[in-house]
Design an enzyme around this catalytic site. Structure first.
Site, PDB file in Angstrom:
ATOM      1  N   SER A 118      -6.162  -0.325  -5.483  1.00 23.94           N
ATOM      2  CA  SER A 118      -6.003  -0.731  -4.083  1.00 23.94           C
ATOM      3  C   SER A 118      -7.342  -0.983  -3.393  1.00 23.94           C
ATOM      4  O   SER A 118      -7.393  -1.654  -2.365  1.00 23.94           O
ATOM      5  CB  SER A 118      -5.206   0.321  -3.302  1.00 23.94           C
ATOM      6  OG  SER A 118      -5.940   1.521  -3.171  1.00 23.94           O
ATOM      7  N   LYS A 155      -8.882   4.901   1.233  1.00 26.16           N
ATOM      8  CA  LYS A 155      -8.692   3.637   1.958  1.00 26.16           C
ATOM      9  C   LYS A 155      -9.821   3.456   2.979  1.00 26.16           C
ATOM     10  O   LYS A 155     -10.570   4.379   3.267  1.00 26.16           O
ATOM     11  CB  LYS A 155      -7.340   3.634   2.707  1.00 26.16           C
ATOM     12  CG  LYS A 155      -6.108   3.663   1.817  1.00 26.16           C
ATOM     13  CD  LYS A 155      -5.896   2.369   1.065  1.00 26.16           C
ATOM     14  CE  LYS A 155      -4.611   2.389   0.253  1.00 26.16           C
ATOM     15  NZ  LYS A 155      -4.648   3.313  -0.890  1.00 26.16           N
TER      16      LYS A 155
END
Length: 201
Positions: A118, A155
């Site tokens: 990701s 993230k």
């Protein structure tokens, strides 16, 4: 266990707090200034005593040449984080990586094994070891380790203007943005990314 005088303990505590706050040890002059010694030489004598007792290690020729014994074994390597456990819980530590914590700035408190792609476009790949500085103080744009309920994720951090919503942004268009409503979600920042180690290509 080494037995320290009150003054030696004060010096050791100062070294530990300085490393935690800044990522590197204090100079002799900084120790002297903060603890009220007359000169850096007085601080040097206390450091030598601490080294003799095994409380620190001194690196010759460096103004900040002080290491703590617990940093010598390397940085804890965290694999999969068990649900509900603190990241540095013993059962999460797979190994220790032979890299000094102050190789990174701010210093790395642990390495987290990255799972998934990701964050690919930020150069963070599956299997990489993410160096993480334990802190809750982050700003928009930082790459963070966040905990949502019992899940830990890596993230890019973005706080909305209303301060009630956090967005966790992937660096890969194949993945969705995670939006967290702080009013009803169990959310915390576990740390700040300060670098990566790639063990193999």
């Amino acid at each position: 266990m080494y037995k320290l005088t009150t003054r030696q303990q004060e010096v050791l505590d100062l070294i530990k707090s300085h490393i935690e706050d800044t990522g590197y040890p204090p100079t002799r002059a900084e120790i002297a200034n903060q603890l009220g010694f007359r000169s850096a030489n007085a601080a040097e004598e206390h450091l030598k005593a601490l080294a003799r007792k095994g409380a620190i290690e001194m690196v010759p020729g460096a103004s900040r040449g002080i290491r703590l014994p617990e940093t010598i074994q390397g940085i804890p390597l965290i694999g999969r984080v068990a649900a509900g456990n603190p990241i540095l819980a013993e059962q999460n530590i797979e190994d220790y990586c032979d890299v000094p914590p102050d190789f990174f700035y701010p210093q790395a408190n642990y390495l987290l094994k990255v799972q998934g792609m990701s964050m690919r476009d930020a150069g963070i790949l599956d299997g990489d070891l993410l160096a993480v500085h334990s802190t809750t103080q982050v700003k928009n744009g930082d790459i963070v380790v966040a905990r949502i309920e019992d899940e830990v994720t890596v993230k890019r951090f973005k706080r909305e203007r209303n301060n009630a919503t956090i967005q966790l942004l992937p660096e890969n268009p194949d993945f969705n943005i995670i939006e967290v409503d702080l009013r009803d979600a169990n959310f915390s920042i576990e740390g700040l990314s300060v670098g990566i180690i790639r063990r193999e290509l």
